[in-house]
Design a protein around this motif. Structure first.
Motif, PDB file in Angstrom:
ATOM      1  N   ARG A  34       0.827  -1.209   0.000  1.00 45.88           N
ATOM      2  CA  ARG A  34       0.000   0.000   0.000  1.00 45.88           C
ATOM      3  C   ARG A  34       0.863   1.260   0.000  1.00 45.88           C
ATOM      4  N   LEU A  35       1.971   1.239   0.744  1.00 45.75           N
ATOM      5  CA  LEU A  35       2.880   2.384   0.745  1.00 45.75           C
ATOM      6  C   LEU A  35       3.510   2.565  -0.637  1.00 45.75           C
ATOM      7  N   LEU A  36       3.810   1.463  -1.299  1.00 48.33           N
ATOM      8  CA  LEU A  36       4.338   1.538  -2.657  1.00 48.33           C
ATOM      9  C   LEU A  36       3.310   2.183  -3.584  1.00 48.33           C
ATOM     10  N   GLY A  37       2.043   1.855  -3.382  1.00 46.45           N
ATOM     11  CA  GLY A  37       0.975   2.474  -4.174  1.00 46.45           C
ATOM     12  C   GLY A  37       0.910   3.978  -3.967  1.00 46.45           C
ATOM     13  N   VAL A  38       1.055   4.409  -2.725  1.00 46.37           N
ATOM     14  CA  VAL A  38       1.058   5.845  -2.427  1.00 46.37           C
ATOM     15  C   VAL A  38       2.242   6.516  -3.118  1.00 46.37           C
ATOM     16  N   ALA A  39       3.410   5.924  -2.988  1.00 46.07           N
ATOM     17  CA  ALA A  39       4.614   6.497  -3.599  1.00 46.07           C
ATOM     18  C   ALA A  39       4.491   6.525  -5.123  1.00 46.07           C
ATOM     19  N   ARG A  40       3.907   5.486  -5.712  1.00 48.26           N
ATOM     20  CA  ARG A  40       3.733   5.449  -7.177  1.00 48.26           C
ATOM     21  C   ARG A  40       2.802   6.552  -7.647  1.00 48.26           C
ATOM     22  N   ARG A  41       1.709   6.769  -6.906  1.00 43.56           N
ATOM     23  CA  ARG A  41       0.763   7.809  -7.304  1.00 43.56           C
ATOM     24  C   ARG A  41       1.416   9.189  -7.288  1.00 43.56           C
ATOM     25  N   ILE A  42       2.319   9.418  -6.351  1.00 43.02           N
ATOM     26  CA  ILE A  42       2.965  10.718  -6.253  1.00 43.02           C
ATOM     27  C   ILE A  42       4.133  10.819  -7.236  1.00 43.02           C
ATOM     28  N   ALA A  43       5.000   9.819  -7.252  1.00 40.24           N
ATOM     29  CA  ALA A  43       6.221   9.877  -8.074  1.00 40.24           C
ATOM     30  C   ALA A  43       5.957   9.554  -9.539  1.00 40.24           C
ATOM     31  N   ARG A  44       4.951   8.754  -9.811  1.00 42.41           N
ATOM     32  CA  ARG A  44       4.611   8.335 -11.172  1.00 42.41           C
ATOM     33  C   ARG A  44       5.764   7.613 -11.871  1.00 42.41           C
ATOM     34  N   ASP A  45       6.540   6.889 -11.059  1.00 43.04           N
ATOM     35  CA  ASP A  45       7.663   6.133 -11.596  1.00 43.04           C
ATOM     36  C   ASP A  45       7.929   4.973 -10.638  1.00 43.04           C
ATOM     37  N   ASP A  46       7.933   3.746 -11.163  1.00 43.14           N
ATOM     38  CA  ASP A  46       8.081   2.567 -10.303  1.00 43.14           C
ATOM     39  C   ASP A  46       9.417   2.538  -9.560  1.00 43.14           C
ATOM     40  N   ALA A  47      10.513   2.811 -10.270  1.00 45.96           N
ATOM     41  CA  ALA A  47      11.828   2.745  -9.622  1.00 45.96           C
ATOM     42  C   ALA A  47      11.948   3.792  -8.519  1.00 45.96           C
ATOM     43  N   THR A  48      11.468   4.982  -8.790  1.00 43.50           N
ATOM     44  CA  THR A  48      11.510   6.046  -7.778  1.00 43.50           C
ATOM     45  C   THR A  48      10.629   5.671  -6.596  1.00 43.50           C
ATOM     46  N   ALA A  49       9.462   5.131  -6.875  1.00 47.20           N
ATOM     47  CA  ALA A  49       8.539   4.739  -5.808  1.00 47.20           C
ATOM     48  C   ALA A  49       9.166   3.660  -4.924  1.00 47.20           C
ATOM     49  N   GLN A  50       9.843   2.702  -5.528  1.00 47.04           N
ATOM     50  CA  GLN A  50      10.502   1.653  -4.744  1.00 47.04           C
ATOM     51  C   GLN A  50      11.600   2.243  -3.866  1.00 47.04           C
ATOM     52  N   ASP A  51      12.353   3.193  -4.400  1.00 51.77           N
ATOM     53  CA  ASP A  51      13.389   3.863  -3.600  1.00 51.77           C
ATOM     54  C   ASP A  51      12.762   4.624  -2.431  1.00 51.77           C
ATOM     55  N   ARG A  96      -0.290   4.425  12.175  1.00 52.32           N
ATOM     56  CA  ARG A  96      -0.443   4.166  10.743  1.00 52.32           C
ATOM     57  C   ARG A  96      -0.333   5.468   9.950  1.00 52.32           C
ATOM     58  N   GLY A  97      -0.942   6.517  10.451  1.00 48.51           N
ATOM     59  CA  GLY A  97      -0.856   7.823   9.810  1.00 48.51           C
ATOM     60  C   GLY A  97       0.582   8.329   9.759  1.00 48.51           C
ATOM     61  N   TRP A  98       1.335   8.072  10.837  1.00 51.10           N
ATOM     62  CA  TRP A  98       2.739   8.488  10.902  1.00 51.10           C
ATOM     63  C   TRP A  98       3.549   7.794   9.815  1.00 51.10           C
ATOM     64  N   VAL A  99       3.322   6.490   9.635  1.00 49.44           N
ATOM     65  CA  VAL A  99       4.027   5.711   8.619  1.00 49.44           C
ATOM     66  C   VAL A  99       3.703   6.244   7.217  1.00 49.44           C
ATOM     67  N   TYR A 100       2.434   6.520   6.979  1.00 46.08           N
ATOM     68  CA  TYR A 100       2.033   7.038   5.668  1.00 46.08           C
ATOM     69  C   TYR A 100       2.548   8.458   5.450  1.00 46.08           C
ATOM     70  N   CYS A 101       2.585   9.245   6.500  1.00 48.17           N
ATOM     71  CA  CYS A 101       3.086  10.613   6.416  1.00 48.17           C
ATOM     72  C   CYS A 101       4.559  10.619   6.014  1.00 48.17           C
ATOM     73  N   ILE A 102       5.339   9.740   6.605  1.00 50.81           N
ATOM     74  CA  ILE A 102       6.755   9.640   6.247  1.00 50.81           C
ATOM     75  C   ILE A 102       6.900   9.318   4.765  1.00 50.81           C
ATOM     76  N   THR A 103       6.150   8.353   4.287  1.00 47.39           N
ATOM     77  CA  THR A 103       6.238   7.951   2.886  1.00 47.39           C
ATOM     78  C   THR A 103       5.812   9.087   1.968  1.00 47.39           C
ATOM     79  N   ARG A 104       4.721   9.731   2.310  1.00 48.07           N
ATOM     80  CA  ARG A 104       4.210  10.830   1.486  1.00 48.07           C
ATOM     81  C   ARG A 104       5.224  11.968   1.417  1.00 48.07           C
ATOM     82  N   HIS A 105       5.794  12.345   2.554  1.00 50.41           N
ATOM     83  CA  HIS A 105       6.764  13.443   2.560  1.00 50.41           C
ATOM     84  C   HIS A 105       8.014  13.095   1.745  1.00 50.41           C
TER      85      HIS A 105
END
Length: 182
Positions: free
Chosen positions: A35-52, A76-85
């Motif tokens: 799910r965190l990878l999904g959040v990162a993908r939606r923001i970064a729009r790049d799989d490799a960047t999202a994985q990093d 849970r919000g803290w974990v997602y906040c870190i990923t989003r930032h």
């Protein structure tokens, strides 16, 4: 029926991570990694960047788990906040990058009527004179922002000044520079 997030004890997991329990980090990764990878993908729009980003997020979760404060929000919000930032910072950082190719490097001399070297040097001398009129800390803010490419938050850390102060210095300094250059 309970959702998977409702049955997973995020608070306990972060407490265990703060105590050095690697199994807790693995459990968190197994439970939320996709799910965190999904959040990162939606923001970064790049799989490799999202994985990093997710990799960096779990490192940050591991190293900063002890700083989690349940009074300020959910685990849970803290974990997602870190990923989003981290994802937003990655996007901001890539927008700052300028890729030059050989055509950009081999700049042709300006056509007649363009700026000559004397005009360019006199213009740069004027900006230096205007920068010298600023106080030291605001001048450093401007240089960190526009020469080094630092964010306001990064400048605040570099100067040991509050973020609001840094933003105010930059805003007032830009106004002063505009007036000086007119």
């Amino acid at each position: 029926m309970n959702s998977p997030a409702a049955t997973f004890d995020f608070d306990h997991c972060l407490t265990a991570c703060a105590q050095g329990d690697r199994r807790a980090l693995q459990a968190l990764y197994d439970h939320e990694g996709a799910r965190l990878l999904g959040v990162a993908r939606r923001i970064a729009r790049d799989d490799a960047t999202a994985q990093d980003i997710v990799h960096d997020a779990f490192i940050r979760i591991w190293t900063r788990a002890s700083s989690f404060d349940p009074a300020r929000g959910s685990a849970r919000g803290w974990v997602y906040c870190i990923t989003r930032h981290l994802a937003l910072n990655a996007i901001r950082d890539t927008r700052r990058e300028t890729v030059l190719d050989e055509a950009d490097i081999d700049i042709a001399p300006p056509a007649s009527g363009g700026l000559d070297d004397v005009e360019l040097w006199s213009g740069s001398a004027k900006i230096y004179r205007c920068l010298e009129q600023l106080q030291a800390a605001p001048r450093r803010c401007i240089l960190h922002a526009y020469v080094d490419g630092c964010s306001h938050a990064e400048i605040a850390v570099l100067l040991g000044a509050p973020l609001g102060t840094v933003k105010a210095w930059i805003k007032r300094s830009l106004k002063a520079l505009r007036e000086c250059l007119e």
